[in-house]
Design an enzyme around this catalytic site. Structure first.
Site, short mmCIF file in Angstrom:
data_model
loop_
_atom_site.label_atom_id
_atom_site.label_comp_id
_atom_site.label_asym_id
_atom_site.label_seq_id
_atom_site.Cartn_x
_atom_site.Cartn_y
_atom_site.Cartn_z
N HIS A 1 35.00 48.06 54.50
CA HIS A 1 34.40 47.87 53.16
C HIS A 1 33.46 49.03 52.80
O HIS A 1 32.25 48.84 52.65
CB HIS A 1 33.66 46.53 53.09
CG HIS A 1 33.46 46.04 51.67
ND1 HIS A 1 33.39 44.71 51.33
CD2 HIS A 1 33.31 46.72 50.49
CE1 HIS A 1 33.21 44.59 50.02
NE2 HIS A 1 33.15 45.82 49.50
N ARG B 1 38.73 42.36 46.73
CA ARG B 1 38.07 41.42 47.62
C ARG B 1 39.13 40.88 48.57
O ARG B 1 40.28 40.69 48.17
CB ARG B 1 37.44 40.23 46.85
CG ARG B 1 36.17 40.57 46.10
CD ARG B 1 35.01 40.79 47.06
NE ARG B 1 33.77 41.08 46.35
CZ ARG B 1 33.29 42.29 46.11
NH1 ARG B 1 33.96 43.36 46.52
NH2 ARG B 1 32.15 42.47 45.48
N GLU C 1 34.38 38.77 56.00
CA GLU C 1 33.71 40.02 56.44
C GLU C 1 32.31 39.70 56.93
O GLU C 1 31.66 38.82 56.38
CB GLU C 1 33.58 40.98 55.25
CG GLU C 1 34.87 41.53 54.74
CD GLU C 1 34.66 42.41 53.51
OE1 GLU C 1 33.50 42.83 53.24
OE2 GLU C 1 35.64 42.68 52.82
P1 NAP Z 1 36.20 45.10 35.62
O1 NAP Z 1 35.94 46.31 34.78
O2 NAP Z 1 35.66 43.78 35.18
O3 NAP Z 1 37.79 44.99 35.84
C1 NAP Z 1 38.42 43.87 36.38
C2 NAP Z 1 39.91 43.94 36.10
O4 NAP Z 1 40.55 42.84 36.74
C3 NAP Z 1 40.26 43.86 34.62
O5 NAP Z 1 41.35 44.70 34.37
C4 NAP Z 1 40.66 42.40 34.44
O6 NAP Z 1 41.53 42.32 33.32
C5 NAP Z 1 41.35 42.12 35.77
N1 NAP Z 1 41.36 40.71 36.12
C6 NAP Z 1 40.30 39.85 36.14
N2 NAP Z 1 40.69 38.62 36.51
C7 NAP Z 1 42.04 38.70 36.71
C8 NAP Z 1 43.03 37.76 37.08
N3 NAP Z 1 42.71 36.47 37.32
N4 NAP Z 1 44.31 38.19 37.19
C9 NAP Z 1 44.64 39.47 36.95
N5 NAP Z 1 43.74 40.42 36.58
C10 NAP Z 1 42.46 40.03 36.46
O7 NAP Z 1 35.60 45.32 37.08
P2 NAP Z 1 35.49 46.67 37.94
O8 NAP Z 1 34.18 47.29 37.71
O9 NAP Z 1 36.73 47.48 37.72
O10 NAP Z 1 35.49 46.03 39.41
C11 NAP Z 1 36.60 45.28 39.85
C12 NAP Z 1 36.36 44.64 41.20
O11 NAP Z 1 36.42 45.62 42.22
C13 NAP Z 1 34.99 43.98 41.43
O12 NAP Z 1 34.90 42.72 40.82
C14 NAP Z 1 34.95 43.91 42.96
O13 NAP Z 1 35.56 42.71 43.39
C15 NAP Z 1 35.82 45.10 43.38
N6 NAP Z 1 35.00 46.16 44.02
C16 NAP Z 1 35.23 46.51 45.32
C17 NAP Z 1 34.48 47.51 45.90
C18 NAP Z 1 34.70 47.94 47.32
O14 NAP Z 1 33.76 48.43 47.95
N7 NAP Z 1 35.88 47.82 47.87
C19 NAP Z 1 33.47 48.15 45.17
C20 NAP Z 1 33.27 47.78 43.85
C21 NAP Z 1 34.05 46.78 43.28
P3 NAP Z 1 41.78 40.93 32.52
O15 NAP Z 1 40.42 40.38 32.23
O16 NAP Z 1 42.56 41.31 31.32
O17 NAP Z 1 42.55 40.09 33.46
#
Ligand code: NAP
Length: 325
Positions: free
Chosen positions: A284, A237, A266
């Site tokens: 994005h 994000r 955005e």
């Molecule tokens: P996920 O499986 O919940 O993974 C999130 C990761 O971030 C985990 O490894 C978590 O580990 C870590 N994390 C959470 N809070 C944190 C913090 N404060 N400091 C450091 N690490 C932290 O989610 P996902 O499915 O992989 O998706 C991740 C994110 O990608 C979404 O939430 C979204 O913002 C983004 N995204 C972007 C796009 C795009 O189009 N560019 C598309 C889809 C998703 P810990 O809990 O151990 O910290």
């Protein structure tokens, strides 16, 4: 029998709207504020479901939630749900659902594409050819960057992070990661301190949730630790990166280059980005293929229709676990 009332907070794919109309009376929040008030005045007391997403431009915040006393379920189009006040939803027993897994591989592909474009300058190289400069001036320059001598530091190692790490490892890159907790099922070396990891690598890939906890996590200190060969890729994000600090680090060569798929504010991003040469900008497009968006849309429908049918939602978020309707 009258159908339950559902509000779409902005434009939704036809695939979503048409299917929801089978089980709900669907209303769509108009763009104009005065029209919005008129609609909400009529329906807010009856709304039990909301379909939303980061792209609708409407935050499902405490003020909006307060308008709907009967609200039971929110279907979010997207895995990230930082535009929804989940703490308030949880307090009120409202179930929030998102679209995990169905977009993981697409976003991981995009992340690698953005990394390659940034390091090997494929965008500028194509522009060079299209401008007719190849024949006039000779070969495009040798790129100072290469994946061959780089180590990837993942910031976030969840579903998408692991899919990116797997791809980067297949490309021959050593991978390490930082997150709040060490993952028992991940073999890559773990850092509990982001600055320490940034010092140890030359390439950072950010893929955490947005929201208050990660706001400006990639700041001037992290960029300085990354150093002059540093490449920063953000597919998480916009809010996770301190944009003024990144812009300064790119302009004064504190780091080498950046690739961004996500931005503050955005789609009206800071126009200054257009004049920064060593940054690759994507609008994005992480999950933006027909195949993957259809999968996400179907999951939004399945989650909301589950409520209408009295069934368990497929993918409630961790903060609002399903215990019955
Ligand atoms: P996920 O499986 O919940 O993974 C999130 C990761 O971030 C985990 O490894 C978590 O580990 C870590 N994390 C959470 N809070 C944190 C913090 N404060 N400091 C450091 N690490 C932290 O989610 P996902 O499915 O992989 O998706 C991740 C994110 O990608 C979404 O939430 C979204 O913002 C983004 N995204 C972007 C796009 C795009 O189009 N560019 C598309 C889809 C998703 P810990 O809990 O151990 O910290």
């Amino acid at each position: 029998m009258t159908k339950p009332v559902l509000l779409e907070t902005g434009p939704m794919m036809d695939l979503i709207s048409s299917q929801l109309a089978n089980d709900f009376t669907v209303h769509r929040l108009p763009a104009a504020a005065s029209d919005r008030e008129a609609l909400l005045g009529k329906i807010a007391g009856d709304v039990v479901g909301i379909a939303t997403g980061g792209h609708t431009g409407v935050k499902t915040d405490a003020a909006l939630l307060a308008r709907f006393p009967k609200l039971r379920v929110i279907g979010n189009f997207g895995v990230g749900y930082d535009s929804i006040d989940v703490a308030t939803a949880a307090k009120r027993g409202i179930i929030v659902t998102n679209t995990p897994d169905v977009l993981t591989e697409e976003v991981a592909d995009t992340a690698l594409g953005l990394l390659l474009n940034t390091v090997r300058e494929f965008g500028p190289a194509e522009q060079y050819l299209r401008a007719g400069e190849w024949a006039k001036k000779g070969d495009y320059r040798l790129t100072p960057g290469s994946l061959r001598d780089r180590t990837l530091g993942m910031v976030g190692m969840g579903r998408i992070g692991q899919a990116i790490a797997k791809r980067a490892a297949a490309f021959g890159m050593p991978v390490v990661y930082f997150s709040r907790s060490k993952k028992s099922d991940v073999a890559f070396p773990y850092y509990s301190n982001l600055i320490e990891m940034a010092k140890a690598v030359d390439t950072l890939m950010v893929i955490t949730p947005g929201g208050a906890e990660t706001k400006n996590m990639i700041n001037a200190g992290v960029l300085a630790a990354l150093g002059a060969r540093g490449i920063l890729i953000n597919v998480a994000r916009g809010t996770v990166v301190d944009e003024p600090a990144l812009m300064a680090a790119l302009r004064n060569k504190t780091i080498q280059a950046a690739g961004l798929d996500v931005f503050w504010n955005e789609p009206t991003i800071n126009p200054e980005w257009m004049s920064v040469p060593n940054v690759t900008l994507f609008p994005h497009v992480g999950s933006a293929s027909v195949y993957t968006r259809d999968g996400m849309g179907q999951l939004v429908v399945d989650n909301l229709v589950a409520f209408a049918k009295g069934e368990a939602p497929k993918t409630p978020v961790a903060e609002t676990p399903f215990k019955g309707w």
